[in-house]
Design an enzyme around this catalytic site. Structure first.
Site, short mmCIF file in Angstrom:
data_model
loop_
_atom_site.label_atom_id
_atom_site.label_comp_id
_atom_site.label_asym_id
_atom_site.label_seq_id
_atom_site.Cartn_x
_atom_site.Cartn_y
_atom_site.Cartn_z
N ARG B 21 0.84 -1.21 0.00
CA ARG B 21 0.00 0.00 0.00
C ARG B 21 0.87 1.25 0.00
O ARG B 21 0.51 2.27 -0.61
CB ARG B 21 -1.00 0.00 1.16
CG ARG B 21 -0.40 -0.05 2.53
CD ARG B 21 -1.46 0.02 3.64
NE ARG B 21 -0.86 -0.31 4.93
CZ ARG B 21 -1.24 0.20 6.08
NH1 ARG B 21 -2.24 1.05 6.15
NH2 ARG B 21 -0.64 -0.16 7.20
N SER B 48 -5.12 5.26 5.65
CA SER B 48 -4.74 3.85 5.68
C SER B 48 -4.63 3.25 4.28
O SER B 48 -3.99 2.21 4.12
CB SER B 48 -5.70 3.04 6.55
OG SER B 48 -7.01 3.23 6.12
N GLU B 69 -19.00 3.45 -0.67
CA GLU B 69 -18.19 2.79 -1.70
C GLU B 69 -18.93 2.60 -3.02
O GLU B 69 -18.32 2.57 -4.09
CB GLU B 69 -17.68 1.44 -1.19
CG GLU B 69 -16.74 1.53 0.00
CD GLU B 69 -17.48 1.71 1.33
OE1 GLU B 69 -18.73 1.56 1.36
OE2 GLU B 69 -16.82 2.01 2.34
N ASP B 128 -8.03 -6.46 13.18
CA ASP B 128 -9.38 -6.00 12.83
C ASP B 128 -10.37 -7.16 12.69
O ASP B 128 -11.57 -6.97 12.79
CB ASP B 128 -9.37 -5.19 11.53
CG ASP B 128 -9.01 -3.73 11.77
OD1 ASP B 128 -9.07 -3.29 12.94
OD2 ASP B 128 -8.69 -3.03 10.80
N ARG B 178 -2.12 -4.58 3.87
CA ARG B 178 -1.85 -3.67 4.98
C ARG B 178 -0.46 -3.95 5.54
O ARG B 178 0.29 -3.04 5.86
CB ARG B 178 -2.89 -3.89 6.07
CG ARG B 178 -2.61 -3.12 7.35
CD ARG B 178 -3.61 -3.50 8.44
NE ARG B 178 -3.47 -2.63 9.58
CZ ARG B 178 -2.58 -2.81 10.56
NH1 ARG B 178 -1.75 -3.83 10.51
NH2 ARG B 178 -2.50 -1.97 11.57
#
Ligand SMILES: [Mg+2]
Lengths: 271, 319
Positions: B21, B48, B69, B128, B178
């Site tokens: 990312r 993020s 989205e 998460d 991530r």
């Protein structure tokens, strides 16, 4: 200008003919919107040239409620974007007149001239039109975007995502025309999913909202030309099936083709 | 033996790690400078998804749609139709997860020049939990006509893939992580869309991996003398490179941070059948019809069978 009613009537005849020929399609909204389509394409209010369907500076007519494409196709053919006999191919295999509109931006040579967007799954054209208007504003291009949507379409969450977004970016170069015909597939909109005070809702989203009789040409034109520093929403009260007595205000005609006998009656009434 | 033609980082195992990312975000900022048509849309995930540098540098070409989205995808389609090159960023769970139908109908069916950059793909999202660990996005994207699917392995490759995606005309899905990954490629490693990379030569098996799994594949390859192919372009899939390697090694191991159904393994099996080729003895390491859970990336990859030791075990279980 004075012949707009006649043009609209011609569009209605083309609509019922092509849907009967196809054996399926959506006459209700198509007939209800004929007066507004006639005004958009035949009143010189917008930069639309059938001889230059890919002119980068043309105004964009977007149809988010894609199921009303018969009246779009009829208006485009009547205006000269493509030959009228092609209307008979609606919904047929290999036709450019798909059951719901399609535009391939990577292969423009394959597209039906004048069609500006892919549509059918509701809510999507509203976001697409918002992106277009934002793209033109970002590039400082004085291009107008007009987007049709339906009242049933406003059940979609995406519709309200788009409205919030248009308001945030103050897209005054965009106008939504909401076909407020109070029908959707399962019944009357006030039964299936009431929108109640739609004008207040849109005003709360910071739109300039104008309510009109969608069959009054003067009202249509003055709403379209009304200057606004805000994004504009025109709530057009229309009669679904307008012009064909047995279809008017009947939600059953949202998406049903007439029989050849019914077509004869319809054409007599529209003559 | 590491392929000497690719200018790879030979000290990858002990070197600094970085994320795909981050490579995407830095490439985007570079694109902002060189290409005025590049615009960025995000859905309340500016930091993020690493588009924040672009946002700060080119505020007039950055648009935040909020937590929406579906609208993000439609707006991106409209921006592309207005002649711009939009990159839209979110988490893979929400894009293409939440907005798959908008991706299919507004963007791909219309063949619009939209780049869908989605971070937080796979189990390695970590703490998460399962709601944010996209394990189905490859299935969702590779089944849509016109859409190219790219899963770069590290920072530099994500950087190159982002630049290549901007140059490619048509919709592209960028699958990003991530978690930091080993820096295996370098800024001088060649990168071509559609061209799988043979990272390491070997004899006993061929390991095909993409994304974070490439590091695991290289570690296992040291143990078992295997070839390693980095399948960064999942669609369109080039089966020739894989089959050439397998013809030599005789065994195929596929590892992916994704559900077993419909991902990289499925894509390879389909391509074999389509090409009339015979699959060699094959092991397929993937998530087996399960959801993830909270945990560190290492704990999760261990628990779900996606580490280099699992590759070695799979190799040893070949009859
Ligand atoms: Mg309606």
């Amino acid at each position: 200008m004075s012949d707009l009613p006649q043009i609209a009537n011609n569009l209605r005849q083309l609509v019922v003919k092509m849907i009967t020929q196809a054996g399926s399609g959506h006459p209700g909204g198509s007939l209800g919107l004929a007066d507004i389509f006639a005004t958009l394409y035949f009143s010189d209010l917008f930069n639309l040239d059938p001889n230059k369907p890919n002119d980068p500076n043309r105004d964009r007519i977007i149809v988010s409620n894609g199921h009303v494409c018969p009246v779009w196709y009829a208006a485009l053919a009547a205006k000269g974007y493509f030959p009228e006999p092609e209307l008979e191919t609606l919904r047929q295999f290999n036709s450019r007149l798909q059951g719901h509109p399609h535009k391939d931006f990577s292969h423009p040579e394959n597209n039906l001239p004048g069609v500006e967007n892919t549509a059918g799954p509701l809510g999507q054209g509203m976001s697409f039109a918002a992106g277009l208007a934002l793209g033109f504003k970002t590039q400082k291009l004085p291009i107008k975007t007009i987007c049709f949507t339906g009242d049933g379409e406003l059940n979609e969450g995406q519709s309200w995502e788009a409205l919030m977004f248009v308001s945030k970016y103050k897209l005054s170069n965009l106008t939504y025309i909401i076909d407020r015909n109070d029908i959707q597939i399962d019944g009357f909109t006030h039964d299936v999913m009431p929108l109640n005070s739609l004008k207040e809702k849109l005003n709360a989203f910071d739109f300039l909202t104008i309510e009109i009789d969608g069959h009054n040409f003067q009202s249509i034109q003055s709403a379209l030309t009304h200057n606004s520093t805000k994004p504009k929403a025109i709530i057009a009260q229309t009669i679904p099936g307008k012009g064909v007595s047995f279809m008017e205000n009947k939600f059953e005609w949202h998406g049903k083709a007439p029989t050849p006998e019914q077509l004869k009656v319809a054409l007599k009434e529209l003559a | 033996m590491i392929n000497p033609d690719l200018n790879l980082n030979l000290k990858w195992e002990s070197g600094d790690k970085s994320s795909t990312r981050a490579g995407f975000g830095d490439a985007l900022t570079q694109l902002g400078k060189t290409n005025s048509q590049v615009v960025v849309v995000t859905a309340d995930l500016k930091d993020s998804t690493k588009v924040n540098k672009f946002a700060d540098t080119y505020p007039d070409r950055f648009f935040d749609v909020g937590v929406a989205e579906q609208n993000m995808m439609g707006v991106s389609g409209g921006l592309a139709a207005a002649g711009l090159i939009p990159f839209c960023s979110s988490y893979a769970m929400f894009s293409p997860g939440r907005n798959w139908e908008q991706l299919r109908n507004t963007v791909c069916y219309s063949n619009l020049n939209v780049k869908i950059a989605s971070t937080h793909a796979g189990l390695s999202v970590g703490p998460d939990g399962a709601t944010h660990q996209a394990l189905e996005d490859i299935t969702l994207t590779r089944s849509i006509p016109n859409l190219m699917v790219i899963s770069p392995t590290d920072y530099h490759q994500a950087y190159r893939a982002t630049i290549a995606a901007a140059r490619h005309k048509g919709p592209v899905y960028l699958r990003l992580s991530r978690e930091n990954s080993y820096a295996i490629t370098t800024s001088s490693t060649p990168f071509e869309l559609n061209q799988p990379q043979l990272l390491r030569f070997g004899n006993k098996a061929t390991i095909v991996a993409s994304g974070l799994m490439v590091g695991e594949a290289l570690k296992a390859a040291e143990e078992i003398d295997a070839e390693v192919i980095n399948l960064h372009t999942i669609k369109p899939l080039d089966i020739t490179t894989i089959n050439q390697s397998v013809t030599k090694t005789g065994k195929l191991i596929i590892i992916e941070e994704h559900q077993r159904a419909g991902g990289v393994g499925s894509a390879i099996f389909e391509a074999y059948v389509q090409a009339g080729l015979t699959l060699p003895p094959t092991k397929h390491l993937a998530v087996s019809d399960q959801f993830g859970q909270s945990g560190t990336p290492d704990e999760l990859l261990e628990a779900y069978g996606l580490t280099w030791t699992h590759i070695v075990t799979a190799f040893e279980s070949f009859a």
